[in-house]
Write a protein that holds these residues in place. Structure first.
Motif, short mmCIF file in Angstrom:
data_model
loop_
_atom_site.label_atom_id
_atom_site.label_comp_id
_atom_site.label_asym_id
_atom_site.label_seq_id
_atom_site.Cartn_x
_atom_site.Cartn_y
_atom_site.Cartn_z
N VAL A 126 1.19 -1.06 0.19
CA VAL A 126 -0.35 0.22 -0.02
C VAL A 126 0.96 1.00 -0.20
O VAL A 126 2.24 1.17 0.22
N PRO A 127 0.67 2.48 -0.29
CA PRO A 127 1.09 3.80 -0.15
C PRO A 127 1.44 3.66 1.02
O PRO A 127 1.03 3.78 1.90
N GLN A 128 3.11 4.35 0.70
CA GLN A 128 3.50 5.06 2.20
C GLN A 128 2.78 5.91 3.43
O GLN A 128 2.22 5.49 4.84
N GLU A 129 1.66 6.40 2.60
CA GLU A 129 0.76 7.85 3.58
C GLU A 129 -0.63 6.66 4.31
O GLU A 129 -0.51 7.70 5.30
N TYR A 130 -0.82 5.43 3.88
CA TYR A 130 -1.25 4.98 4.93
C TYR A 130 -1.20 4.14 5.68
O TYR A 130 -1.63 3.38 6.32
N LEU A 131 -0.48 4.09 5.75
CA LEU A 131 0.88 2.27 6.45
C LEU A 131 0.72 3.12 7.83
O LEU A 131 0.13 2.18 9.10
N THR A 132 1.21 4.08 8.46
CA THR A 132 0.97 4.72 9.95
C THR A 132 -1.12 3.87 10.46
O THR A 132 -0.65 3.95 11.13
N THR A 133 -2.09 4.68 9.53
CA THR A 133 -2.79 4.09 9.69
C THR A 133 -3.42 3.56 9.93
O THR A 133 -4.41 2.35 11.03
N ILE A 134 -3.65 2.09 8.73
CA ILE A 134 -3.13 0.54 8.83
C ILE A 134 -2.79 0.35 9.77
O ILE A 134 -3.09 -1.44 11.23
N ARG A 135 -1.65 0.41 10.53
CA ARG A 135 -0.62 0.00 11.26
C ARG A 135 -1.01 0.24 13.42
O ARG A 135 -1.80 -0.96 14.11
N GLN A 136 -2.02 1.45 13.07
CA GLN A 136 -2.53 1.75 14.61
C GLN A 136 -3.93 0.82 14.59
O GLN A 136 -3.98 0.43 15.20
N LYS A 137 -4.62 1.02 13.34
CA LYS A 137 -5.82 0.24 13.18
C LYS A 137 -6.05 -1.88 13.19
O LYS A 137 -6.66 -2.50 14.10
N LEU A 138 -4.59 -1.64 12.92
CA LEU A 138 -4.69 -3.23 12.88
C LEU A 138 -4.72 -3.73 14.68
O LEU A 138 -4.76 -4.88 15.03
N GLY A 139 -3.83 -2.66 15.24
CA GLY A 139 -4.11 -3.56 16.25
C GLY A 139 -5.01 -3.19 17.68
O GLY A 139 -5.04 -3.57 18.61
N HIS A 140 -6.43 -2.29 17.86
CA HIS A 140 -7.48 -2.05 17.59
C HIS A 140 -8.36 -2.93 17.15
O HIS A 140 -9.72 -2.94 17.94
N GLU A 141 -8.62 -3.21 16.01
CA GLU A 141 -9.58 -3.76 15.57
C GLU A 141 -9.25 -4.45 14.36
O GLU A 141 -8.44 -4.29 13.79
N PRO A 142 -10.23 -5.36 13.57
CA PRO A 142 -10.02 -6.43 12.42
C PRO A 142 -9.98 -5.34 11.12
O PRO A 142 -10.72 -4.28 11.62
N LEU A 143 -8.89 -5.36 10.47
CA LEU A 143 -8.78 -5.45 9.35
C LEU A 143 -9.53 -6.67 8.24
O LEU A 143 -9.18 -7.06 7.90
N THR A 144 -10.02 -5.92 6.83
CA THR A 144 -10.78 -6.92 6.03
C THR A 144 -10.03 -6.77 4.53
O THR A 144 -9.66 -5.22 4.39
N ALA A 145 -9.40 -7.34 4.32
CA ALA A 145 -8.70 -7.54 2.80
C ALA A 145 -9.75 -8.18 1.29
O ALA A 145 -10.79 -9.79 1.76
N ARG A 146 -10.45 -7.36 0.72
CA ARG A 146 -11.42 -7.63 -0.20
C ARG A 146 -11.07 -8.33 -1.70
O ARG A 146 -9.72 -7.40 -1.95
N VAL A 147 -10.40 -9.62 -2.21
CA VAL A 147 -9.69 -10.01 -3.05
C VAL A 147 -9.78 -10.03 -3.74
O VAL A 147 -11.39 -11.18 -3.76
N THR A 148 -9.50 -10.05 -5.56
CA THR A 148 -10.25 -10.70 -6.65
C THR A 148 -9.30 -11.20 -7.87
O THR A 148 -8.75 -9.71 -7.81
N PRO A 149 -9.55 -11.80 -7.84
CA PRO A 149 -8.62 -12.54 -8.95
C PRO A 149 -8.65 -11.69 -9.71
O PRO A 149 -9.98 -11.55 -9.90
N ARG A 150 -7.76 -11.59 -11.04
CA ARG A 150 -8.14 -11.21 -11.87
C ARG A 150 -8.41 -12.46 -12.99
O ARG A 150 -8.65 -13.29 -12.96
N GLY A 151 -9.61 -11.97 -14.27
CA GLY A 151 -10.30 -13.37 -14.93
C GLY A 151 -11.56 -12.54 -15.20
O GLY A 151 -12.65 -12.17 -14.36
#
Length: 229
Positions: A192-217
């Protein structure tokens, strides 16, 4: 407007809705790559001739499935020899124990000397140690016999077959017999772009983060999974 209405043009309908205050999910889009959750380079633990391969390249295998068979004859012969030697050592040890007990009785009767008793006891201890060594040799030979059956250590998909029936394999071969990759669960690694990294780290320790994955095709199914780290 008024001029348009006079010309008979229809007004454009506009949809309105009440304003609602609610949380809006923050989303970050990224490209990722799929990785196996576990990868095993399968290697032989004994040297010998591969007599049979029990799978095909790309097969799904389960933990404990038989994948390769190595010629077991030399290791079975070594096991039989170790078992025979152990029986002989046990017989010698039993006789040495009887002699030590006999020497102790004769000493009490004043017939045997202390030196003779000590020698009989030493012979008995040495014979017992030989039995223990023989048992260890049997366990080692049994392991080698078991290692001639190469089993899958994990559930997964096999890759390219790098050893075939008729090949001789060695314990320290640089190339594995086959590579097995576990595909359930599976990891998706993304940046992810560096500008989002700090926010993601803060949230990851306090609430679940979800990745929505879509394969190509076309027709690819989107799945959701938790962000691990």
């Amino acid at each position: 407007n008024k001029s348009q209405a006079q010309k008979g043009e229809e007004a454009v309908p506009v949809t309105i809705a009440p304003v609602v205050v609610q949380d809006v999910p923050r989303e970050v889009s990224a490209f990722g790559s799929v990785e196996a959750s576990s990868t095993v380079d399968l290697r032989a633990q004994v040297q010998g001739l591969v007599t049979q391969v029990h799978f095909h390249e790309g097969d799904f295998v389960k933990r404990g499935d038989l994948l390769f068979t190595v010629d077991t004859r030399p290791y079975s012969a070594s096991l039989a020899a170790a078992q025979a030697e152990s029986l002989r050592n046990q017989a010698v040890a039993d006789q040495a124990k009887v002699e030590a007990e006999r020497a102790a009785r004769l000493q009490q009767e004043g017939v045997a000397s202390e030196q003779e008793v000590a020698k009989a006891r030493a012979d008995a201890l040495a014979s017992a140690a030989a039995v223990a060594v023989g048992q260890a040799q049997i366990r080692s030979a049994s392991l080698n016999v078991a290692f001639t059956r190469i089993l899958s250590p994990i559930d997964g998909r096999t890759g390219s077959l790098l050893a075939h029936a008729g090949d001789t394999v060695k314990v320290n071969d640089l190339n594995p017999l086959v590579i097995i990759r576990a595909l359930s669960p599976i990891y998706v690694r993304f940046t992810v772009p560096q500008e989002y990294l700090t926010t993601i780290r803060q949230k990851l320790g306090h609430e679940p983060l979800t990745a929505r994955v879509t394969p190509r095709g076309d027709g690819a199914k989107t799945i959701e999974a938790p962000v691990t780290f």
